[in-house]
Design a protein around this motif. Structure first.
Motif, PDB file in Angstrom:
ATOM      1  N   UNK A  71      11.656   1.029  -7.688  1.00 14.96           N
ATOM      2  CA  UNK A  71      11.005   1.543  -6.488  1.00 14.96           C
ATOM      3  C   UNK A  71      10.762   3.047  -6.552  1.00 14.96           C
ATOM      4  N   UNK A  72      11.710   3.803  -7.032  1.00 15.80           N
ATOM      5  CA  UNK A  72      11.527   5.252  -7.101  1.00 15.80           C
ATOM      6  C   UNK A  72      10.343   5.604  -7.993  1.00 15.80           C
ATOM      7  N   UNK A  73      10.243   4.953  -9.126  1.00 12.94           N
ATOM      8  CA  UNK A  73       9.113   5.207 -10.028  1.00 12.94           C
ATOM      9  C   UNK A  73       7.793   4.790  -9.378  1.00 12.94           C
ATOM     10  N   UNK A  74       7.802   3.648  -8.690  1.00 18.90           N
ATOM     11  CA  UNK A  74       6.595   3.199  -7.980  1.00 18.90           C
ATOM     12  C   UNK A  74       6.121   4.281  -7.022  1.00 18.90           C
ATOM     13  N   UNK A  75       7.040   4.778  -6.217  1.00 15.07           N
ATOM     14  CA  UNK A  75       6.689   5.760  -5.187  1.00 15.07           C
ATOM     15  C   UNK A  75       6.226   7.077  -5.796  1.00 15.07           C
ATOM     16  N   UNK A  76       6.895   7.522  -6.855  1.00 12.05           N
ATOM     17  CA  UNK A  76       6.504   8.779  -7.488  1.00 12.05           C
ATOM     18  C   UNK A  76       5.139   8.651  -8.172  1.00 12.05           C
ATOM     19  N   UNK A 125      -7.024   2.967   2.864  1.00 12.08           N
ATOM     20  CA  UNK A 125      -7.430   1.798   3.636  1.00 12.08           C
ATOM     21  C   UNK A 125      -6.584   0.590   3.254  1.00 12.08           C
ATOM     22  N   UNK A 126      -6.046  -0.095   4.254  1.00 10.26           N
ATOM     23  CA  UNK A 126      -5.316  -1.336   4.045  1.00 10.26           C
ATOM     24  C   UNK A 126      -5.579  -2.275   5.199  1.00 10.26           C
ATOM     25  N   UNK A 127      -5.169  -3.523   5.059  1.00 12.18           N
ATOM     26  CA  UNK A 127      -5.271  -4.473   6.166  1.00 12.18           C
ATOM     27  C   UNK A 127      -3.928  -4.480   6.883  1.00 12.18           C
ATOM     28  N   UNK A 128      -3.922  -4.073   8.128  1.00 14.15           N
ATOM     29  CA  UNK A 128      -2.695  -3.816   8.892  1.00 14.15           C
ATOM     30  C   UNK A 128      -1.902  -2.679   8.269  1.00 14.15           C
ATOM     31  N   UNK A 129      -2.605  -1.810   7.560  1.00 16.93           N
ATOM     32  CA  UNK A 129      -1.956  -0.698   6.873  1.00 16.93           C
ATOM     33  C   UNK A 129      -1.305   0.298   7.810  1.00 16.93           C
ATOM     34  N   UNK A 130      -1.910   0.518   8.964  1.00 14.65           N
ATOM     35  CA  UNK A 130      -1.356   1.506   9.897  1.00 14.65           C
ATOM     36  C   UNK A 130      -0.036   1.044  10.501  1.00 14.65           C
ATOM     37  N   UNK A 131       0.132  -0.273  10.617  1.00 14.12           N
ATOM     38  CA  UNK A 131       1.363  -0.807  11.190  1.00 14.12           C
ATOM     39  C   UNK A 131       2.413  -1.133  10.136  1.00 14.12           C
ATOM     40  N   UNK A 132       1.974  -1.366   8.911  1.00 13.73           N
ATOM     41  CA  UNK A 132       2.939  -1.799   7.898  1.00 13.73           C
ATOM     42  C   UNK A 132       2.942  -0.936   6.642  1.00 13.73           C
ATOM     43  N   UNK A 133       1.882  -1.016   5.832  1.00 18.57           N
ATOM     44  CA  UNK A 133       1.914  -0.411   4.498  1.00 18.57           C
ATOM     45  C   UNK A 133       2.156   1.094   4.518  1.00 18.57           C
ATOM     46  N   UNK A 134       1.371   1.830   5.297  1.00 19.44           N
ATOM     47  CA  UNK A 134       1.469   3.290   5.273  1.00 19.44           C
ATOM     48  C   UNK A 134       2.836   3.785   5.767  1.00 19.44           C
ATOM     49  N   UNK A 135       3.319   3.329   6.940  1.00 17.78           N
ATOM     50  CA  UNK A 135       4.642   3.791   7.369  1.00 17.78           C
ATOM     51  C   UNK A 135       5.768   3.305   6.473  1.00 17.78           C
ATOM     52  N   UNK A 136       5.628   2.115   5.904  1.00 17.64           N
ATOM     53  CA  UNK A 136       6.674   1.588   5.028  1.00 17.64           C
ATOM     54  C   UNK A 136       6.822   2.483   3.794  1.00 17.64           C
ATOM     55  N   UNK A 137       5.695   2.820   3.181  1.00 19.21           N
ATOM     56  CA  UNK A 137       5.740   3.698   2.006  1.00 19.21           C
ATOM     57  C   UNK A 137       6.373   5.039   2.365  1.00 19.21           C
ATOM     58  N   UNK A 138       5.969   5.604   3.492  1.00 18.67           N
ATOM     59  CA  UNK A 138       6.509   6.904   3.910  1.00 18.67           C
ATOM     60  C   UNK A 138       8.016   6.833   4.141  1.00 18.67           C
ATOM     61  N   UNK A 139       8.470   5.790   4.800  1.00 13.98           N
ATOM     62  CA  UNK A 139       9.908   5.652   5.081  1.00 13.98           C
ATOM     63  C   UNK A 139      10.713   5.503   3.799  1.00 13.98           C
ATOM     64  N   UNK A 140      10.199   4.713   2.856  1.00 14.13           N
ATOM     65  CA  UNK A 140      10.928   4.540   1.601  1.00 14.13           C
ATOM     66  C   UNK A 140      10.939   5.829   0.783  1.00 14.13           C
ATOM     67  N   UNK A 141       9.879   6.625   0.876  1.00 16.34           N
ATOM     68  CA  UNK A 141       9.892   7.933   0.216  1.00 16.34           C
ATOM     69  C   UNK A 141      10.984   8.822   0.798  1.00 16.34           C
ATOM     70  N   UNK A 142      11.094   8.840   2.108  1.00 17.17           N
ATOM     71  CA  UNK A 142      12.124   9.649   2.763  1.00 17.17           C
ATOM     72  C   UNK A 142      13.513   9.177   2.345  1.00 17.17           C
ATOM     73  N   UNK A 143      13.722   7.863   2.312  1.00 14.75           N
ATOM     74  CA  UNK A 143      15.016   7.313   1.907  1.00 14.75           C
ATOM     75  C   UNK A 143      15.407   7.812   0.522  1.00 14.75           C
ATOM     76  N   UNK A 169      14.398  10.584  -0.912  1.00 11.63           N
ATOM     77  CA  UNK A 169      14.321  12.034  -1.059  1.00 11.63           C
ATOM     78  C   UNK A 169      13.048  12.520  -1.711  1.00 11.63           C
ATOM     79  N   UNK A 170      11.974  11.754  -1.566  1.00 15.48           N
ATOM     80  CA  UNK A 170      10.671  12.138  -2.114  1.00 15.48           C
ATOM     81  C   UNK A 170       9.840  12.770  -1.009  1.00 15.48           C
ATOM     82  N   UNK A 171       9.393  13.994  -1.217  1.00 13.53           N
ATOM     83  CA  UNK A 171       8.584  14.650  -0.191  1.00 13.53           C
ATOM     84  C   UNK A 171       7.271  13.907  -0.002  1.00 13.53           C
ATOM     85  N   UNK A 172       6.824  13.821   1.237  1.00 11.90           N
ATOM     86  CA  UNK A 172       5.635  13.038   1.541  1.00 11.90           C
ATOM     87  C   UNK A 172       4.371  13.741   1.059  1.00 11.90           C
ATOM     88  N   UNK A 173       3.458  12.997   0.448  1.00  7.61           N
ATOM     89  CA  UNK A 173       2.151  13.567   0.132  1.00  7.61           C
ATOM     90  C   UNK A 173       1.374  13.794   1.424  1.00  7.61           C
TER      91      UNK A 173
END
Length: 237
Positions: free
Chosen positions: A91-96, A114-132, A134-138
């Motif tokens: 996961x860390x490598x995926x996110x980086x 752009x994603x399907x239901x991305x605003x409710x799922x994909x985009x926030x999920x990626x951001x939260x896992x980056x924070x977990x 310790x990866x700074x958000x793009x």
């Protein structure tokens, strides 16, 4: 208007997630209690927290990303192609790697995700896992202080709502009613945990994830009233 958006400025994406642990029993006592509290309003009375744990991948606090697939258009005169690639594994490598893609090729204000239901799922999920991790958000995922019209995200489900906030339409249903050929897939989202942990077949999940990216792009084209992608225009890179 969607027609004014340059297709080459849009990065289409989809993610696949699973529970962080293979089974509820692998959580420590504190984690088990927290999961029980987190899931109590989603579970029916007769379903225990242990039985419900197979759905833990839905929540970023208890799940992890195992694949991010992306696709983007390449336009050269009358020649159009849609290039698809995936980040998978650790996961860390995926996110980086995904962050490097955003920062290197999709970082300007003109670029959109752009994603399907991305605003409710994909985009926030990626951001939260980056924070977990310790990866700074793009920039494309750091929404703090941004006004709604400054958020660089598109969502095909939201576009289909046309302002109807209570309306939910799955990608599969939307593709069907818009006459978009379904990708050849032998699993769906509910089977990803099983295929990952029990079958150890990440390749099937990657194909499924990439298929959803292509379908999302096809829906976007239909919403713009443009020709769908032919199989020959879809390139795996």
């Amino acid at each position: 208007m969607l027609q004014k958006i340059n297709l080459e400025h849009v990065l289409f994406l989809d993610i696949e997630t699973v529970p962080q642990k293979v089974a509820f029993e692998e959580l420590n006592d504190a984690e088990q209690e927290l999961w029980e509290q987190k899931s109590q309003y989603q579970r029916k009375d007769e379903i225990t927290a242990e039985e419900f744990y197979e759905r833990a991948g839905i929540w970023a606090e208890f799940g992890k990303i195992i694949c991010i697939s992306v696709g983007y258009f390449n336009l050269r005169g009358d020649v159009r192609s849609f290039r698809v690639t995936s980040f998978h594994g650790d996961e860390v490598k995926i996110l980086k790697d995904f962050k490097n893609l955003l920062n290197g090729h999709f970082s300007s204000p003109k670029h959109l995700l752009c994603g399907h239901n991305g605003k409710e799922f994909d985009f926030p999920y990626i951001a939260r896992r980056m924070i977990v991790h310790g990866i700074s958000l793009p920039y494309k995922l750091d929404l703090f202080g941004k006004k709604p019209w400054e958020v660089p995200h598109l969502d095909t489900m939201e576009l289909w709502k046309f302002g109807d906030y209570k309306h939910y339409t799955s990608l599969k249903l939307l593709a069907h009613i818009l006459g978009i050929p379904s990708p050849k897939e032998d699993i769906d989202g509910s089977k990803v945990r099983e295929v990952y942990y029990e079958d150890n077949d990440l390749d099937r999940i990657i194909l499924y994830c990439e298929g959803d990216v292509v379908t999302t792009a096809q829906v976007f084209l239909r919403l713009r009233n443009e020709d769908l992608l032919a199989d020959t225009e879809i390139k795996k890179v």
